[in-house]
Scaffold this motif. Structure first.
Motif, PDB file in Angstrom:
ATOM      1  N   GLY A  11      56.101  55.614 109.899  1.00 16.50           N
ATOM      2  CA  GLY A  11      54.715  55.282 110.224  1.00 16.50           C
ATOM      3  C   GLY A  11      54.277  53.938 109.652  1.00 16.50           C
ATOM      4  O   GLY A  11      53.388  53.280 110.186  1.00 16.50           O
ATOM      5  N   LEU A  12      54.899  53.550 108.527  1.00 19.08           N
ATOM      6  CA  LEU A  12      54.718  52.202 107.973  1.00 19.08           C
ATOM      7  C   LEU A  12      56.074  51.818 107.404  1.00 19.08           C
ATOM      8  O   LEU A  12      56.522  52.397 106.427  1.00 19.08           O
ATOM      9  CB  LEU A  12      53.631  52.188 106.884  1.00 19.08           C
ATOM     10  N   CYS A  13      56.732  50.848 108.032  1.00 18.27           N
ATOM     11  CA  CYS A  13      58.127  50.577 107.677  1.00 18.27           C
ATOM     12  C   CYS A  13      58.229  49.772 106.376  1.00 18.27           C
ATOM     13  O   CYS A  13      57.243  49.200 105.898  1.00 18.27           O
ATOM     14  CB  CYS A  13      58.853  49.873 108.821  1.00 18.27           C
ATOM     15  N   ALA A  14      59.424  49.730 105.809  1.00 10.76           N
ATOM     16  CA  ALA A  14      59.641  49.070 104.513  1.00 10.76           C
ATOM     17  C   ALA A  14      59.334  47.580 104.583  1.00 10.76           C
ATOM     18  O   ALA A  14      58.849  46.991 103.625  1.00 10.76           O
ATOM     19  CB  ALA A  14      61.075  49.303 104.056  1.00 10.76           C
ATOM     20  N   ALA A  36      45.083  54.760 110.813  1.00 14.89           N
ATOM     21  CA  ALA A  36      45.931  55.520 111.741  1.00 14.89           C
ATOM     22  C   ALA A  36      46.043  56.980 111.286  1.00 14.89           C
ATOM     23  O   ALA A  36      46.003  57.905 112.105  1.00 14.89           O
ATOM     24  CB  ALA A  36      47.324  54.879 111.831  1.00 14.89           C
ATOM     25  N   LEU A  37      46.162  57.158 109.975  1.00 17.23           N
ATOM     26  CA  LEU A  37      46.209  58.517 109.420  1.00 17.23           C
ATOM     27  C   LEU A  37      44.930  59.268 109.762  1.00 17.23           C
ATOM     28  O   LEU A  37      44.969  60.422 110.212  1.00 17.23           O
ATOM     29  CB  LEU A  37      46.386  58.415 107.897  1.00 17.23           C
ATOM     30  N   LYS A  38      43.787  58.594 109.604  1.00 17.25           N
ATOM     31  CA  LYS A  38      42.500  59.238 109.874  1.00 17.25           C
ATOM     32  C   LYS A  38      42.305  59.507 111.360  1.00 17.25           C
ATOM     33  O   LYS A  38      41.482  60.334 111.735  1.00 17.25           O
ATOM     34  CB  LYS A  38      41.352  58.385 109.337  1.00 17.25           C
ATOM     35  N   SER A  39      43.051  58.781 112.205  1.00 15.91           N
ATOM     36  CA  SER A  39      42.938  59.061 113.637  1.00 15.91           C
ATOM     37  C   SER A  39      43.939  60.130 114.062  1.00 15.91           C
ATOM     38  O   SER A  39      44.041  60.457 115.239  1.00 15.91           O
ATOM     39  CB  SER A  39      43.128  57.782 114.450  1.00 15.91           C
ATOM     40  N   VAL A  44      52.356  58.680 109.818  1.00 19.89           N
ATOM     41  CA  VAL A  44      51.854  57.745 108.813  1.00 19.89           C
ATOM     42  C   VAL A  44      51.621  58.476 107.485  1.00 19.89           C
ATOM     43  O   VAL A  44      51.887  57.938 106.411  1.00 19.89           O
ATOM     44  CB  VAL A  44      50.567  57.044 109.313  1.00 19.89           C
ATOM     45  N   ALA A  45      51.171  59.728 107.569  1.00 21.47           N
ATOM     46  CA  ALA A  45      51.011  60.542 106.354  1.00 21.47           C
ATOM     47  C   ALA A  45      52.352  60.669 105.637  1.00 21.47           C
ATOM     48  O   ALA A  45      52.437  60.564 104.416  1.00 21.47           O
ATOM     49  CB  ALA A  45      50.468  61.925 106.706  1.00 21.47           C
ATOM     50  N   GLU A  46      53.408  60.872 106.401  1.00 20.43           N
ATOM     51  CA  GLU A  46      54.753  61.003 105.832  1.00 20.43           C
ATOM     52  C   GLU A  46      55.147  59.706 105.097  1.00 20.43           C
ATOM     53  O   GLU A  46      55.586  59.739 103.951  1.00 20.43           O
ATOM     54  CB  GLU A  46      55.744  61.314 106.975  1.00 20.43           C
ATOM     55  N   ALA A  47      54.940  58.565 105.760  1.00 18.91           N
ATOM     56  CA  ALA A  47      55.320  57.266 105.171  1.00 18.91           C
ATOM     57  C   ALA A  47      54.532  56.979 103.896  1.00 18.91           C
ATOM     58  O   ALA A  47      55.090  56.476 102.909  1.00 18.91           O
ATOM     59  CB  ALA A  47      55.107  56.147 106.194  1.00 18.91           C
ATOM     60  N   ASP A 106      43.733  68.018 107.236  1.00 23.83           N
ATOM     61  CA  ASP A 106      42.997  67.310 106.192  1.00 23.83           C
ATOM     62  C   ASP A 106      43.923  66.235 105.657  1.00 23.83           C
ATOM     63  O   ASP A 106      44.986  66.550 105.119  1.00 23.83           O
ATOM     64  CB  ASP A 106      42.585  68.297 105.093  1.00 23.83           C
ATOM     65  N   GLN A 107      43.546  64.956 105.787  1.00 23.93           N
ATOM     66  CA  GLN A 107      44.501  63.885 105.488  1.00 23.93           C
ATOM     67  C   GLN A 107      44.940  63.853 104.031  1.00 23.93           C
ATOM     68  O   GLN A 107      46.108  63.631 103.740  1.00 23.93           O
ATOM     69  CB  GLN A 107      43.990  62.519 105.959  1.00 23.93           C
ATOM     70  N   ALA A 108      44.013  64.122 103.094  1.00 23.84           N
ATOM     71  CA  ALA A 108      44.408  64.084 101.676  1.00 23.84           C
ATOM     72  C   ALA A 108      45.316  65.272 101.336  1.00 23.84           C
ATOM     73  O   ALA A 108      46.254  65.142 100.550  1.00 23.84           O
ATOM     74  CB  ALA A 108      43.176  64.079 100.780  1.00 23.84           C
ATOM     75  N   GLU A 109      45.038  66.413 101.967  1.00 21.68           N
ATOM     76  CA  GLU A 109      45.881  67.586 101.705  1.00 21.68           C
ATOM     77  C   GLU A 109      47.290  67.370 102.256  1.00 21.68           C
ATOM     78  O   GLU A 109      48.287  67.700 101.609  1.00 21.68           O
ATOM     79  CB  GLU A 109      45.236  68.831 102.327  1.00 21.68           C
ATOM     80  N   LEU A 110      47.377  66.783 103.456  1.00 23.57           N
ATOM     81  CA  LEU A 110      48.682  66.494 104.043  1.00 23.57           C
ATOM     82  C   LEU A 110      49.447  65.475 103.185  1.00 23.57           C
ATOM     83  O   LEU A 110      50.638  65.663 102.882  1.00 23.57           O
ATOM     84  CB  LEU A 110      48.488  65.961 105.467  1.00 23.57           C
ATOM     85  N   LEU A 111      48.753  64.426 102.740  1.00 24.97           N
ATOM     86  CA  LEU A 111      49.369  63.436 101.842  1.00 24.97           C
ATOM     87  C   LEU A 111      49.866  64.109 100.564  1.00 24.97           C
ATOM     88  O   LEU A 111      50.977  63.834 100.095  1.00 24.97           O
ATOM     89  CB  LEU A 111      48.350  62.363 101.455  1.00 24.97           C
ATOM     90  N   ALA A 112      49.039  64.998 100.014  1.00 27.55           N
ATOM     91  CA  ALA A 112      49.395  65.668  98.758  1.00 27.55           C
ATOM     92  C   ALA A 112      50.639  66.528  98.937  1.00 27.55           C
ATOM     93  O   ALA A 112      51.515  66.557  98.065  1.00 27.55           O
ATOM     94  CB  ALA A 112      48.218  66.519  98.273  1.00 27.55           C
ATOM     95  N   ARG A 113      50.738  67.231 100.064  1.00 30.64           N
ATOM     96  CA  ARG A 113      51.899  68.106 100.286  1.00 30.64           C
ATOM     97  C   ARG A 113      53.191  67.271 100.372  1.00 30.64           C
ATOM     98  O   ARG A 113      54.239  67.681  99.875  1.00 30.64           O
ATOM     99  CB  ARG A 113      51.722  68.948 101.551  1.00 30.64           C
TER     100      ARG A 113
END
Ligand SMILES: [Zn+2]
Length: 201
Positions: A24-27, A61-64, A69-72, A106-113
């Motif tokens: 979702g966001l490359c190196a 993008a995550l919020k949309s 992107v959450a994974e990256a 929920d974007q923060a919850e997905l990021l946290a997981r």
């Protein structure tokens, strides 16, 4: 097969900046600047970088609704969770029920997981964001556990525990501090928070 697997098949992960397939966001597009460390009224905070350029595009993008992107971003937050000392859980700063419904997650919850995957720490959605006044229509005990827009209510955390807060963007820090206070009223301490990006006020 889950619906999210079907979506991943139809829309493979692609970089928000350069469209390269894979992440979702490359190196190459991930900002090279050093991560930020700062203090928000006694709360130690770490951010991957300032809220601009590729990080800002990635958060939008995550919020949309972009799970890739959450994974990256979550993978890049993971070292902070792994390094955290003496914390029992990761607590995401919740979005509103309405936004969660629109986005499907929920974007923060997905990021946290994703960020907590390698740490062995549980992610506990211990807070709820109320649409309006968190105090209205609550019992005295519930009022004590509600600060600002956030209300605490999680059976799986106990008084005396220390937890790490996680959010996508911090601006003034008022959400993080309200979450810290709501947890603090239940005897739960928040020594630190991690966020994707820090925005200017
Ligand atoms: Zn890229």
């Amino acid at each position: 097969m889950r619906w999210s697997d079907v979506v991943d098949f139809l829309f493979p992960a692609a970089c928000v900046e350069c469209d390269a397939v894979g992440e979702g966001l490359c190196a190459r597009c991930f900002p090279a600047a050093a991560p930020l460390q700062f203090d928000l009224g006694g709360l130690h905070c770490s951010a991957l970088g300032p809220y601009c350029g590729p990080l800002r595009h990635a958060v939008l993008a995550l919020k949309s609704g972009r799970r890739d992107v959450a994974e990256a971003l979550g993978i890049r937050l993971s070292p902070y969770v792994v390094r955290a000392r003496d914390v029992a859980a990761v607590v995401p700063v919740p979005t509103t029920v309405r936004r969660r419904r629109q986005r499907g997650f929920d974007q923060a919850e997905l990021l946290a997981r994703i960020a907590a995957r390698d740490s062995g720490l549980p992610v506990v959605a211990a807070l709820a964001q109320t649409a309006g006044d968190a105090q209205r229509g609550r019992s005295r005990k519930e009022r004590l556990a509600a600060v600002g827009r956030f209300a605490y209510g999680a059976a799986s955390l106990a008084s005396g525990m220390r937890v790490l807060l996680l959010d996508d963007v911090v601006t003034t820090g008022s959400s993080l501090r309200d979450c810290q206070a709501a947890l603090g009223a239940a005897g739960i301490r928040v020594p630190a928070a991690i966020v994707v990006a820090r925005a200017d006020r």
